[in-house]
Design a protein around this motif. Structure first.
Motif: not given
Length: 166
Positions: A143-144, A146-148, A151, A154
């Motif tokens: 999750q960390v 992917e959050a970094m 857009e 991702r």
């Protein structure tokens, strides 16, 4: 409110906590790349070669333009890497079926063997780290990461992972 180790709030991280995370990422990256770097050095290749091999393996038949977008490198840089991989018999470039201007990239048997050797080394390191950290940490780590991602990155990541879920 989410609580971390020692009861520290994960919603209000101090600069010192962030610095420790940044430094941990630097050192983890060094460890993650150390084994492949040794394997690549024996063949006079670098990390750019590794990334190209990895993503050609993940998407056989990918075009040069798709690989450019995925890697985020210049055309000149990618051409240099691909030229050496093709000359050394690790990658095959085929003329596109629908568009003759396109070049579709595939790993040869030798390229597949190198990809497997590089990936095995990284999978073993990840497997050991995941075992040590446990399943909740594994999910949180992903999750960390992917959050970094920006857009666009991702979206590329999601296309790749959705197309290759096993």
């Amino acid at each position: 409110m989410a609580e971390g180790a020692g009861g520290q709030s994960l919603l209000f991280l101090t600069d010192e906590q962030l610095r420790k995370g940044i430094e941990a990422m630097f050192f983890a990256y060094r460890g993650f790349t150390a084994d492949p770097d040794r394997i690549l050095a024996e063949k006079s290749y670098g990390r750019a070669h590794h990334r190209a091999i990895h993503f050609i393996h993940r998407s056989p038949g990918t075009t040069v333009n798709n690989l450019l977008a995925t890697l985020g490198v210049t055309k000149q840089s990618l051409n240099r890497v691909l030229r050496s991989l093709i000359e050394d018999g690790l990658v095959e470039s085929r003329v596109g079926r629908s568009d003759k201007r396109e070049r579709n990239l595939y790993l040869t048997t030798t390229g597949q063997e190198l990809e497997r050797e590089l990936s095995d080394a990284q999978r073993e390191r990840m497997r050991a780290a995941y075992r040590t950290a446990g399943p909740e940490a594994v999910a949180g780590f992903r999750q960390v990461l992917e959050a970094m991602m920006d857009e666009d990155m991702r979206r590329q990541y999601e296309r790749l992972t959705e197309g290759g879920r096993k």
